[in-house]
Design a protein around this motif. Structure first.
Motif, PDB file in Angstrom:
ATOM      1  N   ASP A 197      31.832  -3.121 -35.178  1.00  0.00           N
ATOM      2  CA  ASP A 197      30.874  -2.531 -36.131  1.00  0.00           C
ATOM      3  C   ASP A 197      31.066  -1.135 -36.299  1.00  0.00           C
ATOM      4  O   ASP A 197      30.802  -0.330 -35.454  1.00  0.00           O
ATOM      5  N   PRO A 198      31.902  -0.570 -37.380  1.00  0.00           N
ATOM      6  CA  PRO A 198      31.871   0.863 -37.531  1.00  0.00           C
ATOM      7  C   PRO A 198      30.590   1.632 -37.658  1.00  0.00           C
ATOM      8  O   PRO A 198      30.710   2.724 -37.233  1.00  0.00           O
ATOM      9  N   ALA A 199      29.542   0.944 -37.802  1.00  0.00           N
ATOM     10  CA  ALA A 199      28.204   1.880 -37.753  1.00  0.00           C
ATOM     11  C   ALA A 199      27.775   2.050 -36.296  1.00  0.00           C
ATOM     12  O   ALA A 199      27.024   2.893 -36.141  1.00  0.00           O
ATOM     13  N   GLN A 200      28.516   1.183 -35.661  1.00  0.00           N
ATOM     14  CA  GLN A 200      28.307   1.619 -33.961  1.00  0.00           C
ATOM     15  C   GLN A 200      29.417   2.439 -33.536  1.00  0.00           C
ATOM     16  O   GLN A 200      28.934   2.788 -32.024  1.00  0.00           O
ATOM     17  N   GLY A 201      30.163   3.026 -34.247  1.00  0.00           N
ATOM     18  CA  GLY A 201      30.935   3.941 -33.650  1.00  0.00           C
ATOM     19  C   GLY A 201      32.336   3.006 -32.741  1.00  0.00           C
ATOM     20  O   GLY A 201      32.289   1.749 -32.710  1.00  0.00           O
ATOM     21  N   ARG A 202      33.057   3.859 -32.271  1.00  0.00           N
ATOM     22  CA  ARG A 202      34.141   3.313 -31.657  1.00  0.00           C
ATOM     23  C   ARG A 202      33.706   3.063 -29.912  1.00  0.00           C
ATOM     24  O   ARG A 202      33.811   3.866 -29.471  1.00  0.00           O
ATOM     25  N   PRO A 203      33.904   1.959 -29.591  1.00  0.00           N
ATOM     26  CA  PRO A 203      33.722   1.642 -28.391  1.00  0.00           C
ATOM     27  C   PRO A 203      34.710   2.007 -27.220  1.00  0.00           C
ATOM     28  O   PRO A 203      35.945   1.960 -27.566  1.00  0.00           O
ATOM     29  N   ALA A 204      34.386   2.439 -26.124  1.00  0.00           N
ATOM     30  CA  ALA A 204      35.577   2.840 -24.981  1.00  0.00           C
ATOM     31  C   ALA A 204      36.173   1.875 -24.279  1.00  0.00           C
ATOM     32  O   ALA A 204      35.388   0.626 -24.118  1.00  0.00           O
ATOM     33  N   GLY A 205      37.252   1.748 -23.728  1.00  0.00           N
ATOM     34  CA  GLY A 205      37.720   0.768 -22.652  1.00  0.00           C
ATOM     35  C   GLY A 205      39.044  -0.240 -23.388  1.00  0.00           C
ATOM     36  O   GLY A 205      39.497  -0.651 -22.355  1.00  0.00           O
ATOM     37  N   ALA A 206      39.210  -0.248 -24.597  1.00  0.00           N
ATOM     38  CA  ALA A 206      40.360  -1.376 -24.783  1.00  0.00           C
ATOM     39  C   ALA A 206      41.410  -0.248 -25.463  1.00  0.00           C
ATOM     40  O   ALA A 206      40.966   0.719 -26.150  1.00  0.00           O
ATOM     41  N   PRO A 207      42.737  -0.809 -25.461  1.00  0.00           N
ATOM     42  CA  PRO A 207      43.810   0.194 -25.985  1.00  0.00           C
ATOM     43  C   PRO A 207      43.555   0.179 -27.555  1.00  0.00           C
ATOM     44  O   PRO A 207      43.893   1.223 -28.087  1.00  0.00           O
ATOM     45  N   LEU A 208      43.028  -0.896 -28.168  1.00  0.00           N
ATOM     46  CA  LEU A 208      42.927  -0.799 -29.718  1.00  0.00           C
ATOM     47  C   LEU A 208      41.567  -1.238 -29.987  1.00  0.00           C
ATOM     48  O   LEU A 208      41.179  -2.224 -29.528  1.00  0.00           O
ATOM     49  N   VAL A 209      41.132  -0.686 -31.311  1.00  0.00           N
ATOM     50  CA  VAL A 209      39.850  -0.831 -31.606  1.00  0.00           C
ATOM     51  C   VAL A 209      39.928  -1.083 -33.276  1.00  0.00           C
ATOM     52  O   VAL A 209      40.474  -0.039 -34.125  1.00  0.00           O
ATOM     53  N   PHE A 210      39.460  -2.223 -33.628  1.00  0.00           N
ATOM     54  CA  PHE A 210      39.391  -2.612 -35.071  1.00  0.00           C
ATOM     55  C   PHE A 210      38.121  -2.450 -35.636  1.00  0.00           C
ATOM     56  O   PHE A 210      37.125  -3.215 -35.005  1.00  0.00           O
ATOM     57  N   ALA A 211      38.016  -1.993 -36.893  1.00  0.00           N
ATOM     58  CA  ALA A 211      36.638  -2.036 -37.335  1.00  0.00           C
ATOM     59  C   ALA A 211      36.494  -3.161 -38.341  1.00  0.00           C
ATOM     60  O   ALA A 211      37.243  -3.467 -39.230  1.00  0.00           O
ATOM     61  N   SER A 212      35.450  -3.994 -38.039  1.00  0.00           N
ATOM     62  CA  SER A 212      35.270  -5.242 -38.758  1.00  0.00           C
ATOM     63  C   SER A 212      34.188  -4.962 -40.062  1.00  0.00           C
ATOM     64  O   SER A 212      33.199  -4.508 -39.679  1.00  0.00           O
ATOM     65  N   VAL A 213      34.915  -5.147 -41.126  1.00  0.00           N
ATOM     66  CA  VAL A 213      34.404  -4.718 -42.424  1.00  0.00           C
ATOM     67  C   VAL A 213      34.593  -5.760 -43.253  1.00  0.00           C
ATOM     68  O   VAL A 213      35.462  -6.644 -43.364  1.00  0.00           O
ATOM     69  N   ARG A 214      33.830  -5.741 -44.241  1.00  0.00           N
ATOM     70  CA  ARG A 214      34.188  -6.766 -45.730  1.00  0.00           C
ATOM     71  C   ARG A 214      34.781  -5.957 -46.773  1.00  0.00           C
ATOM     72  O   ARG A 214      35.142  -6.662 -47.722  1.00  0.00           O
ATOM     73  N   ASP A 215      35.022  -4.550 -46.538  1.00  0.00           N
ATOM     74  CA  ASP A 215      35.885  -3.936 -47.540  1.00  0.00           C
ATOM     75  C   ASP A 215      36.757  -2.998 -46.547  1.00  0.00           C
ATOM     76  O   ASP A 215      36.296  -2.156 -45.903  1.00  0.00           O
ATOM     77  N   VAL A 216      37.968  -3.093 -47.144  1.00  0.00           N
ATOM     78  CA  VAL A 216      39.042  -2.401 -46.187  1.00  0.00           C
ATOM     79  C   VAL A 216      38.923  -0.769 -46.447  1.00  0.00           C
ATOM     80  O   VAL A 216      39.411  -0.025 -45.702  1.00  0.00           O
ATOM     81  N   ARG A 217      38.226  -0.534 -47.574  1.00  0.00           N
ATOM     82  CA  ARG A 217      38.134   1.046 -47.737  1.00  0.00           C
ATOM     83  C   ARG A 217      36.893   1.578 -47.035  1.00  0.00           C
ATOM     84  O   ARG A 217      36.645   2.709 -47.013  1.00  0.00           O
TER      85      ARG A 217
END
Length: 267
Positions: A197-217
């Motif tokens: 959830d982009p509102a929670q910021g980027r978590p650490a620990g994984a090579p890639l982090v995707f923001a789960s959203v309903r609008d790509v913008r």
């Protein structure tokens, strides 16, 4: 949004519509699709849907949601390895851990230990390594199909289950299926791709982090990709990045070295 990877959650009321939507995502430039699953929805299980799509698509990654709490770890690892073979290296796994009482009751359970999720991911990775890459030799002259010295037991034990192995399926083409999961699972260090959830910021620990959203913008800086939720027929096209022959290559993830082969070389 330049340089981001894109994925989409895709579902449909029937197989024909699902195929059309996934193929549209492939043509629109998405790296992979996630297939949601509810064990009690009365439809086809997400892993079976992914297998159905494996030879009906050519480039896009296929990542079904399979639940650690309602699927035996050995069977889960086998199903995902088979999907990777069927798709020629495009399999992903969205790690699910349903706590729905009705779903758990179907397998005789009443609760889930959060630590169990990490254990299932770990044993799945071990089982995918239980066959070394060169274990299958197919030597017609001697009648030998495989080298037994390159097929290994994993001997994994946890409070709920134990697995001896080896897997009944040779090592996946990717070496390891791409392991994807929501940040809420609390196992980001065991994942290849975190869905956050982009509102929670980027978590650490994984090579890639995707923001789960309903609008790509609606993606703030600091994420590697976008995971579009609830994608239907109006899937927005995205900037295509070169797709590799496997999902790992498309995502820029290395092919993991087999742990048993590595141990033998470094012994």
């Amino acid at each position: 949004m330049t340089g981001l990877l894109f994925a989409a959650e895709v579902d449909a009321p029937d197989l024909a519509t699902l195929e059309l939507r996934v193929r549209a995502a492939e043509e629109a430039g998405y790296a992979f699709v996630t297939l949601p699953d509810d064990p009690l929805r009365g439809g086809v299980e997400a892993g079976v849907l992914a297998a159905f799509l494996a030879r009906r698509t050519a480039r896009i990654g296929l990542a079904p949601t399979l639940h650690t709490s309602t699927t035996e770890p050995f069977h889960l690892a086998t199903q995902l390895a088979s999907l990777d073979h069927a798709s020629l290296g495009r399999a992903g796994w969205v790690v699910g851990a349903t706590t729905d009482p009705a779903a758990l009751a179907t397998v005789g359970r009443s609760g889930v230990d959060p630590a169990e999720v990490a254990d299932v991911v770990e044993v799945a990775r071990g089982l995918w390594d239980s066959w070394e890459d060169d274990a299958v030799i197919k030597d017609v002259a001697t009648g030998r199909f495989l080298d037994p010295a390159r097929v290994h037991h994993v001997h994994f034990e946890s409070p709920r289950f134990s697995v001896v192995g080896p897997l009944i399926t040779p090592r996946p083409p990717q070496g390891q299926v791409v392991v994807i999961g929501p940040a809420a699972l609390g196992i980001t260090d065991r994942l290849d791709v975190v869905l956050a959830d982009p509102a929670q910021g980027r978590p650490a620990g994984a090579p890639l982090v995707f923001a789960s959203v309903r609008d790509v913008r609606a993606v703030p800086p600091g994420f590697d990709g976008v995971h579009l939720l609830g994608a239907g027929d109006d899937l927005p096209p995205v900037q295509r990045r070169a797709a590799g022959p496997t999902l790992r290559e498309t995502l820029g993830l290395p092919r993991p070295e087999n742990r048993f082969a590595l141990a033998r070389r470094t012994a």
